[in-house]
Design an enzyme around this catalytic site. Structure first.
Site, PDB file in Angstrom:
ATOM      1  N   ASP A  43       0.867  -1.164   0.206  1.00 29.33           N
ATOM      2  CA  ASP A  43       0.026  -0.067   0.004  1.00 29.33           C
ATOM      3  C   ASP A  43       0.923   1.276  -0.050  1.00 29.33           C
ATOM      4  OD1 ASP A  43      -2.759   0.985  -0.120  1.00 29.33           O
ATOM      5  OD2 ASP A  43      -2.297   1.455   2.033  1.00 29.33           O
ATOM      6  N   ASN A  71      -0.519   4.713  -1.544  1.00 25.85           N
ATOM      7  CA  ASN A  71      -0.873   4.577  -0.286  1.00 25.85           C
ATOM      8  C   ASN A  71      -2.660   4.907  -0.088  1.00 25.85           C
ATOM      9  OD1 ASN A  71      -1.368   6.081   2.607  1.00 25.85           O
ATOM     10  ND2 ASN A  71      -0.405   4.146   2.870  1.00 25.85           N
ATOM     11  N   ASP A  97       3.448  -7.148  10.355  1.00 25.88           N
ATOM     12  CA  ASP A  97       4.459  -7.381  11.367  1.00 25.88           C
ATOM     13  C   ASP A  97       4.327  -8.546  12.328  1.00 25.88           C
ATOM     14  OD1 ASP A  97       1.983  -6.265  12.273  1.00 25.88           O
ATOM     15  OD2 ASP A  97       2.774  -4.104  12.448  1.00 25.88           O
ATOM     16  N   ASP A 182     -11.273  -3.911  10.419  1.00 29.36           N
ATOM     17  CA  ASP A 182     -11.353  -5.504  10.870  1.00 29.36           C
ATOM     18  C   ASP A 182     -12.625  -6.250  11.634  1.00 29.36           C
ATOM     19  OD1 ASP A 182      -9.865  -4.573  12.825  1.00 29.36           O
ATOM     20  OD2 ASP A 182      -9.087  -6.315  13.384  1.00 29.36           O
TER      21      ASP A 182
END
Length: 408
Positions: A43, A71, A97, A182
């Site tokens: 992104d 982005n 991550d 999410d």
């Protein structure tokens, strides 16, 4: 073309050096080659992450598909784009991550196939001090519900989802949300699922807290977080319906998510932002029935919510400072009721109901008089099943009452 068992979706934006461990964990999966694919969307990374994705795709042809885009300002858009490209029977969302245990995908796919699950919650553990609620991970479970488990506390999308129901119901991330996009997605998937399962017997998913606290949820502002919570509660209101499941989801947000935004960090906000935060919290309380689950909330959570809802940022600041300085307040006992005596308890000008401060209420002890002779004979001579039948007949009921004193 053979359909892979699972597509791993990775949305990437400036996650070096953590991205390397994430990608290595995918290369090292025990799931047989050809049974998995990785769709990674860069992104607009500026730290070299996009080039690293391309290098892994070159070294592992057939495993990685990489997409580059400008982005978008948040994880929702790249995640949606990757989801559109997914070909697997299942899809797993992996933070760029974070990383997976080497047997994670093999175990998750096997569990979903064996149980017929639409959603499988993998065992998650924190890395670098990342806090991960563990209430739902006490044992493997073929089927869990919001009513009988800690599922309401596990609403991140770090799960295995069957792809077909997601597409059938048109489930996607809300790209207007900068954070928590999410959670409404995951909640909708769980509420629509035929079966939600838990694989707790293996450390599948390792959630990493970056040393610089650079995780997107750590960077998000309080107003963006409140909008994400509102989106979650809207899904609950639309899909859960009144009952225990809805109450569990409401209790999660109003016992933890909202009150923690009304704690120490609130004191660091400027006065205008504090007023806006109180106004947003008030809308949440009123719109989504927070008061209906106050009995499930600790006193300090109820109190912060009500002070915000009343538009009293100065009183909320006093409450936060008192908690930090003194911890638990004194307890006032009146008859059977125990109250948390915070300074706001019956405070002048606040007009807060005593029930907000109620810690517990002892049950009254009711003295039952002994049975008289007639009552003893009635119970001793007439079997219980006969007495139950007589209670339903009005004539015998009057006779039984006259003999037993209404205690037949």
């Amino acid at each position: 073309m053979t359909v892979p068992d699972v597509t791993v979706v990775v949305a990437v934006y400036n996650t070096l050096p953590y991205l390397t461990a994430c990608l290595d964990s995918l290369v090292g999966q025990t799931l047989a080659p050809g049974r998995m694919e990785v769709v990674a969307v860069d992104d607009g990374s500026t730290d070299g992450g996009g080039e690293l994705l391309d290098a892994y795709a070159d070294r592992h042809p057939g495993l990685f598909r990489v997409v580059h885009q400008p982005n978008s300002g948040g994880p929702a858009a790249p995640t949606n784009r990757a989801l559109d490209l997914a070909r697997g029977r299942y899809v797993l969302f992996l933070g760029a991550d974070d990383w997976l245990g080497e047997e994670a995908l093999e175990r998750l796919v096997a569990a979903a196939d064996a149980w017929g699950s639409d959603v499988v919650v993998p065992k998650q553990v924190g890395v670098n001090g990342r806090l991960v609620p563990q209430g739902i991970f006490h044992a493997d479970a073929e089927s869990v519900r919001f009513e009988d488990s800690a599922l309401a506390w596990a609403l991140a999308d770090t799960k295995l989802f069957r792809l077909e129901p997601l597409r059938r119901h048109g489930l996607r991330r809300d790209e207007s949300l900068k954070v928590f996009s999410d959670q409404p997605f995951t909640l909708a998937a769980c509420l629509r699922a035929r079966k939600v399962s838990v694989l707790a017997s293996y450390d599948c998913y390792h959630l990493v807290l970056r040393e610089d606290r650079g995780n997107v949820t750590e960077r998000a502002g309080v107003l963006d977080r409140l909008r994400g919570i509102a989106a979650l509660q809207q899904v609950a209101a639309e899909l859960a319906g009144p009952g225990e499941a809805l109450d569990a989801i409401r209790a999660r947000s109003f016992s933890w998510d909202v009150p923690r935004l009304l704690s120490d960090g609130f004191l660091l906000l400027d006065a205008g932002t504090q007023r806006r935060v109180c106004a947003e919290a008030a809308r949440l309380v009123e719109r989504f029935g927070a008061r209906e689950v106050y009995g499930r909330l600790p006193v300090e959570a109820r109190l912060r919510l009500e002070l915000a809802a009343a538009g009293r940022p100065e009183a909320l600041r006093d409450q936060i400072r008192y908690e930090a300085a003194h911890g638990a307040p004194p307890v006032v006992v009146e008859e059977r009721r125990h109250y948390a005596a915070y300074p706001a308890f019956r405070g002048a000008g606040l007009a807060l109901a005593d029930e907000l401060f109620l810690l517990r209420e002892e049950e009254a002890t009711v003295a039952v008089p002994p049975l008289n002779l007639a009552q003893q004979l009635w119970r001793g001579l007439v079997p219980e099943q006969v007495r139950r039948g007589l209670r339903r007949h009005p004539v015998w009921r009057r006779l039984a009452d006259s003999v037993s004193g209404g205690r037949a």
